[in-house]
Design a protein around this motif. Sequence first.
Motif, PDB file in Angstrom:
ATOM      1  N   TRP A   1      -4.251 -39.833 -18.348  1.00  0.00           N
ATOM      2  CA  TRP A   1      -3.802 -39.207 -17.129  1.00  0.00           C
ATOM      3  C   TRP A   1      -2.634 -40.150 -16.514  1.00  0.00           C
ATOM      4  O   TRP A   1      -1.567 -39.345 -16.151  1.00  0.00           O
ATOM      5  N   PHE A   2      -2.577 -41.491 -16.756  1.00  0.00           N
ATOM      6  CA  PHE A   2      -1.566 -41.935 -16.285  1.00  0.00           C
ATOM      7  C   PHE A   2      -0.171 -41.644 -17.254  1.00  0.00           C
ATOM      8  O   PHE A   2       0.992 -41.475 -16.765  1.00  0.00           O
ATOM      9  N   ALA A   3      -0.275 -41.592 -18.619  1.00  0.00           N
ATOM     10  CA  ALA A   3       0.808 -41.113 -19.381  1.00  0.00           C
ATOM     11  C   ALA A   3       1.213 -39.861 -19.169  1.00  0.00           C
ATOM     12  O   ALA A   3       2.423 -39.789 -19.039  1.00  0.00           O
ATOM     13  N   CYS A   4       0.483 -38.862 -18.776  1.00  0.00           N
ATOM     14  CA  CYS A   4       0.915 -37.601 -18.413  1.00  0.00           C
ATOM     15  C   CYS A   4       1.631 -37.765 -17.232  1.00  0.00           C
ATOM     16  O   CYS A   4       2.537 -36.988 -16.962  1.00  0.00           O
ATOM     17  N   LEU A   5       1.235 -38.386 -16.046  1.00  0.00           N
ATOM     18  CA  LEU A   5       1.912 -38.423 -14.840  1.00  0.00           C
ATOM     19  C   LEU A   5       3.220 -39.057 -15.043  1.00  0.00           C
ATOM     20  O   LEU A   5       4.207 -38.757 -14.288  1.00  0.00           O
ATOM     21  N   TRP A   6       3.256 -40.171 -15.877  1.00  0.00           N
ATOM     22  CA  TRP A   6       4.531 -40.902 -16.009  1.00  0.00           C
ATOM     23  C   TRP A   6       5.792 -39.979 -16.682  1.00  0.00           C
ATOM     24  O   TRP A   6       6.667 -39.985 -16.254  1.00  0.00           O
TER      25      TRP A   6
END
Length: 419
Positions: A231-236
């Motif tokens: 999720w974090f990788a996608c949002l970044w």
Amino acid sequence: MFVFRKGYLVVSSFKRYGVALAGVVFHLMIGGVYAWSVFTKPIVRETGWRESSVAFAFSLAIFFLGMSAAFMGQLVEKFGPSTVGTISSIFYGTGIALTGLAIHNRQLWLLYLAYGVIGGLGLGSGYVTPVSTIVRWFPDKRGLATGLAIMGFGFAALLTGPVALRLILTIGLVRTFYALGLFYFTVMIIAAQFIKKPHPHELPTVIAQNAARISLTNQEMTASQAVRTRWFACLWFMFFINITTGIGLVSVASPMAQNMTTMTPATAAVMVGIIGLFNGFGRLAWATLSDYIGRPLTYSLIFVLDVVMLLILIIFKQPFIFALALCLLMSCYGAGFSVIPAYLGDVFSTKELGAIHGYVLTAWAAAGMVGPLLLSWTHQVLHNYYVTLVAFIIIDLLAMIVSLRIQKGFVTHHLTESA
């Protein structure tokens, strides 16, 4: 008992709006960094430095903002926003004042150290100080709250620019930086003392009940746990693409409009001012919209609008349509900043939101280098902006796909949880 409770609710509501106001004031101060272009030519005249050398100080400050935000976000969680806000006021005020000293002594290295490094550290710590705190005070209106605070950062140049020009004419360039440094320090250190995390009993009961759900993933994650998730990788990645497109376009808005349409330099200058308003208001409008339709759908719509407006820039040559497309693109650029903190809170909870927000801001540091360089390099080699605009369309389509997959993933996750 009822009267006491009613009075308590009034005090609680007043306190959380007071924290929000302090956050807006704080961001109005550090947002003055966007007025750097006002100082560029006066500094060149005063020192004889090249304009590109002076402009690099701004890029350096933005780089240190993004890179330091990750570390400073952790300090917000450990020591509290008031402490980090105080640190920010010291760094930023000192950096601005030392910029005046660098100009007085004509030392370019000191300009980079003062404005780029010290000022940049103040920016990084100051940017993360109020945002995560305000989200905690407004669990029922996360988008609106972050939109207000970050809108202050976007609008600051409109206030700082005219004031700085007036000061330069009346007291001189060097003394202007001394005066601004002292003013920023004083206002910021006072505002910082009002930016505090809420205690559980300080939120009105109705609001606390509305915020009962921990997160979209039904998990309360620490920063170290969050950064390891997809999720974090996608949002970044989404945040990086949004800023790369926006900051790249804003860096060449005037020459691109003149090159691709019949727009005159004077008209292009007016357009630049107008797109600045869309950048600021877009932060509030999109963030508020996200409270009603959700952050996943909002981010998907941002990229859909980006792609459509980029196509319009390529196809249509009429100045009005071109300017309108740029204005909408800038509203999407501002939206990326205001929606992402609330989105992070939705996904990972607000337990360590300051630290998580700080980590995602490293995308700003990277995009600040990539976007303008990509546009300037392709224009220098190919002598047009079309190839870069097509490249922006491709990466925005990729980001849109990622956003839609996240949106679908949350729906699937909740269906699984319900079953």
